[in-house]
Design a protein around this motif. Structure first.
Motif, PDB file in Angstrom:
ATOM      1  N   VAL A 286     -28.307  25.118  30.933  1.00 47.08           N
ATOM      2  CA  VAL A 286     -27.427  23.544  29.952  1.00 47.08           C
ATOM      3  C   VAL A 286     -26.174  23.186  31.330  1.00 47.08           C
ATOM      4  CG1 VAL A 286     -26.268  25.249  28.793  1.00 47.08           C
ATOM      5  CG2 VAL A 286     -26.170  23.208  28.191  1.00 47.08           C
ATOM      6  N   ASP A 287     -25.808  24.430  31.755  1.00 49.42           N
ATOM      7  CA  ASP A 287     -24.812  24.175  32.906  1.00 49.42           C
ATOM      8  C   ASP A 287     -24.702  23.377  33.513  1.00 49.42           C
ATOM      9  OD1 ASP A 287     -22.860  25.303  31.185  1.00 49.42           O
ATOM     10  OD2 ASP A 287     -23.121  27.398  32.068  1.00 49.42           O
TER      11      ASP A 287
ATOM     12  N   SER B  78      -8.803  14.583  39.229  1.00 47.17           N
ATOM     13  CA  SER B  78      -8.641  13.850  40.559  1.00 47.17           C
ATOM     14  C   SER B  78      -8.503  12.499  41.667  1.00 47.17           C
ATOM     15  CB  SER B  78     -10.297  14.501  40.830  1.00 47.17           C
ATOM     16  OG  SER B  78     -10.761  13.286  40.083  1.00 47.17           O
ATOM     17  N   ALA B  79      -8.370  12.561  42.666  1.00 50.56           N
ATOM     18  CA  ALA B  79      -8.600  11.324  43.074  1.00 50.56           C
ATOM     19  C   ALA B  79      -9.330   9.843  42.705  1.00 50.56           C
ATOM     20  CB  ALA B  79      -8.676  11.256  45.160  1.00 50.56           C
ATOM     21  N   GLU B  80      -9.964  10.390  41.836  1.00 55.91           N
ATOM     22  CA  GLU B  80     -11.554   9.861  41.746  1.00 55.91           C
ATOM     23  C   GLU B  80     -10.883   9.166  40.050  1.00 55.91           C
ATOM     24  OE1 GLU B  80     -14.947  12.294  41.599  1.00 55.91           O
ATOM     25  OE2 GLU B  80     -15.560  11.387  43.175  1.00 55.91           O
ATOM     26  N   GLY B  81      -9.834   9.953  39.226  1.00 54.05           N
ATOM     27  CA  GLY B  81      -9.415   9.422  38.200  1.00 54.05           C
ATOM     28  C   GLY B  81      -9.444  10.938  37.359  1.00 54.05           C
ATOM     29  N   LYS B  82      -9.477  10.004  35.792  1.00 48.30           N
ATOM     30  CA  LYS B  82      -9.885  11.454  35.190  1.00 48.30           C
ATOM     31  C   LYS B  82     -10.749  11.553  34.099  1.00 48.30           C
ATOM     32  CE  LYS B  82      -4.799  10.777  33.245  1.00 48.30           C
ATOM     33  NZ  LYS B  82      -4.382   9.608  34.066  1.00 48.30           N
ATOM     34  N   TYR B  83     -11.727  13.262  34.498  1.00 53.28           N
ATOM     35  CA  TYR B  83     -12.889  12.944  33.735  1.00 53.28           C
ATOM     36  C   TYR B  83     -13.575  14.191  32.875  1.00 53.28           C
ATOM     37  CZ  TYR B  83     -14.142  10.180  37.750  1.00 53.28           C
ATOM     38  OH  TYR B  83     -15.066   8.481  38.589  1.00 53.28           O
ATOM     39  N   ARG B  84     -14.193  14.394  32.710  1.00 53.11           N
ATOM     40  CA  ARG B  84     -14.678  15.517  32.083  1.00 53.11           C
ATOM     41  C   ARG B  84     -15.918  15.705  31.951  1.00 53.11           C
ATOM     42  NH1 ARG B  84     -13.648  13.681  27.318  1.00 53.11           N
ATOM     43  NH2 ARG B  84     -11.406  14.748  26.699  1.00 53.11           N
ATOM     44  N   LEU B  85     -16.065  17.198  32.107  1.00 54.38           N
ATOM     45  CA  LEU B  85     -17.510  17.865  32.239  1.00 54.38           C
ATOM     46  C   LEU B  85     -18.169  17.677  30.887  1.00 54.38           C
ATOM     47  CD1 LEU B  85     -17.698  20.283  34.900  1.00 54.38           C
ATOM     48  CD2 LEU B  85     -18.826  17.660  34.985  1.00 54.38           C
TER      49      LEU B  85
ATOM     50  N   ALA C 243     -34.977  15.322  37.847  1.00 54.77           N
ATOM     51  CA  ALA C 243     -33.429  15.963  38.339  1.00 54.77           C
ATOM     52  C   ALA C 243     -33.115  16.712  37.095  1.00 54.77           C
ATOM     53  CB  ALA C 243     -32.049  15.499  39.530  1.00 54.77           C
ATOM     54  N   LYS C 244     -32.861  15.792  35.880  1.00 60.80           N
ATOM     55  CA  LYS C 244     -32.381  16.756  34.618  1.00 60.80           C
ATOM     56  C   LYS C 244     -33.274  17.580  34.607  1.00 60.80           C
ATOM     57  CE  LYS C 244     -28.538  12.658  33.241  1.00 60.80           C
ATOM     58  NZ  LYS C 244     -28.586  12.593  32.653  1.00 60.80           N
ATOM     59  N   LEU C 245     -34.911  17.053  33.985  1.00 61.84           N
ATOM     60  CA  LEU C 245     -35.508  17.388  33.871  1.00 61.84           C
ATOM     61  C   LEU C 245     -35.498  18.836  34.539  1.00 61.84           C
ATOM     62  CD1 LEU C 245     -38.432  15.105  32.752  1.00 61.84           C
ATOM     63  CD2 LEU C 245     -36.376  15.381  31.190  1.00 61.84           C
ATOM     64  N   ILE C 246     -36.110  19.262  35.972  1.00 68.73           N
ATOM     65  CA  ILE C 246     -36.221  20.062  36.389  1.00 68.73           C
ATOM     66  C   ILE C 246     -35.367  20.864  37.134  1.00 68.73           C
ATOM     67  CG2 ILE C 246     -36.623  20.220  39.101  1.00 68.73           C
ATOM     68  CD1 ILE C 246     -37.938  17.972  39.716  1.00 68.73           C
ATOM     69  N   LEU C 247     -34.002  20.216  36.897  1.00 68.68           N
ATOM     70  CA  LEU C 247     -33.036  21.288  36.464  1.00 68.68           C
ATOM     71  C   LEU C 247     -32.617  22.077  35.309  1.00 68.68           C
ATOM     72  CD1 LEU C 247     -29.819  19.460  38.780  1.00 68.68           C
ATOM     73  CD2 LEU C 247     -30.731  21.612  39.769  1.00 68.68           C
ATOM     74  N   ALA C 248     -32.602  21.529  33.917  1.00 62.95           N
ATOM     75  CA  ALA C 248     -32.305  22.082  33.259  1.00 62.95           C
ATOM     76  C   ALA C 248     -33.990  23.328  32.964  1.00 62.95           C
ATOM     77  CB  ALA C 248     -32.422  21.289  32.244  1.00 62.95           C
ATOM     78  N   SER C 249     -35.017  22.428  33.427  1.00 65.89           N
ATOM     79  CA  SER C 249     -36.290  24.196  32.065  1.00 65.89           C
ATOM     80  C   SER C 249     -36.410  24.184  33.602  1.00 65.89           C
ATOM     81  CB  SER C 249     -37.067  22.293  31.820  1.00 65.89           C
ATOM     82  OG  SER C 249     -36.215  22.152  30.991  1.00 65.89           O
ATOM     83  N   SER C 250     -36.172  24.646  35.045  1.00 63.97           N
ATOM     84  CA  SER C 250     -37.166  25.422  36.144  1.00 63.97           C
ATOM     85  C   SER C 250     -35.890  25.857  36.736  1.00 63.97           C
ATOM     86  CB  SER C 250     -38.311  24.537  37.162  1.00 63.97           C
ATOM     87  OG  SER C 250     -36.760  23.322  38.001  1.00 63.97           O
ATOM     88  N   ASN C 251     -35.759  27.751  37.631  1.00 62.16           N
ATOM     89  CA  ASN C 251     -34.848  27.925  38.376  1.00 62.16           C
ATOM     90  C   ASN C 251     -35.683  27.799  39.781  1.00 62.16           C
ATOM     91  OD1 ASN C 251     -33.848  29.123  35.947  1.00 62.16           O
ATOM     92  ND2 ASN C 251     -35.533  30.150  35.545  1.00 62.16           N
TER      93      ASN C 251
END
Length: 312
Positions: A170-171, A195-202, A235-243
């Motif tokens: 998930v991270d 940040s220099a890009e503005g206000k963000y939340r993860l 990329a979302k599928l691969i990063l979430a569900s594989s190592n």
């Protein structure tokens, strides 16, 4: 075979010359004898996957990504898929999905893509053999206008697993969103940073994705494939569900987006595609990925909102 096209100066759609095609054909892989997972790693196999998988080993796939033709009329570079009834499309899925099951590891995950016309069929077949855990809806941004119906601008992805033991990082798939209401607690930012890009939340990932951009002419990943999936989505599928180092298998490879994204993210892959021209596009893209691992909209381990991070 697609002919060399004249492109506008700023058009970055992949175009191959005949010389490039001839060189790439030397890297095409055909599978007509049993092969080990090591021999299959990193290969774009040109052929019918139903035949190719007969020579693949059991239990070698960590992540299976399925993007079959949707239930509509479509021309894939001279190969025509005809729309059919719902029952016939269910039969079509049943004709090949069970064949893939023996390839999956006990902790493998599966993603099946579809649109509103075939998503129900996908769920019906997938749920017979695997545990369906969620439905992702992603906004295509584009869509053909309709005067007598709702504009069709979203697609589904069913998420399923072989067992209750599966990978979900998930991270690795958090999204960086701009903060509209920057609340503070004791004078300090509450759950956001500046940040220099503005206000963000993860933020943690949801099953509705509104940050995806469908590849178009000015994007380096773009090809002339009619149903190309964005690298950011994969990329979302691969990063979430594989190592790292896991095997990602795509039996409907198309122009190679799954394979290319897997390589960029440090995974191994095997892909199968019937159309030779698409295989050549995939090989060309893989070659580029050896020196450029960027994915538009994904940077420094986080996903950005649509159109806030682009590749130059």
């Amino acid at each position: 075979m697609a002919e060399l096209q004249n492109r506008a100066p700023r058009n970055r759609t992949l175009t191959l010359t005949e010389e490039e095609r001839s060189l790439l054909r030397g890297s095409l892989f055909t599978l007509d004898a049993p092969a080990s997972s090591n021999e299959l790693s990193g290969q774009i196999i040109c052929g019918d996957f139903c035949e190719a998988i007969k020579f693949m080993p059991d239990n070698f796939v960590d992540l299976l990504i399925l993007d079959p033709p949707y239930n509509l009329d479509k021309n894939f570079n001279g190969m025509h898929f005809k729309g059919m009834s719902h029952a016939a499309y269910v039969d079509y899925l049943e004709s090949w999905l069970p064949l893939l099951l023996r390839l999956l590891k006990p902790a493998a995950s599966v993603y099946l893509c579809g649109d509103w016309q075939c998503s129900a069929a996908g769920f019906a077949v997938l749920s017979k053999y695997l545990t369906v855990r969620n439905r992702i809806v992603w906004q295509r941004e584009k869509g053909r206008g309709a005067k007598s119906n709702w504009k069709n601008c979203s697609e589904d992805i069913w998420f399923a697993t072989v067992s209750d033991d599966y990978t979900f990082n998930v991270d690795a798939v958090k999204q960086k969103r701009r903060v509209i209401a920057p609340y503070r607690s004791n004078g300090k930012p509450r759950d956001w940073e500046e940040s220099a890009e503005g206000k963000y939340r993860l933020t943690y990932p949801s099953n509705f994705w509104d940050d995806i951009t469908v590849p178009y002419w000015s994007m380096p990943e773009n090809t002339d494939h009619p149903t190309q999936k964005p690298e950011k989505l994969l990329a979302k599928l691969i990063l979430a569900s594989s190592n790292p180092g896991d095997m990602v298998f795509d039996p409907f490879s198309g122009s190679g987006s799954t394979a290319v994204t897997a390589r960029k993210l440090g995974r191994t892959f095997t892909a199968v595609e019937m159309n030779e021209e698409y295989c050549l596009w995939a090989l060309a893209r893989l070659k580029k990925a050896e020196s450029d691992c960027r994915i538009q909209g994904y940077e420094d381990g986080v996903f950005y909102e649509r159109n806030t991070k682009s590749r130059s």
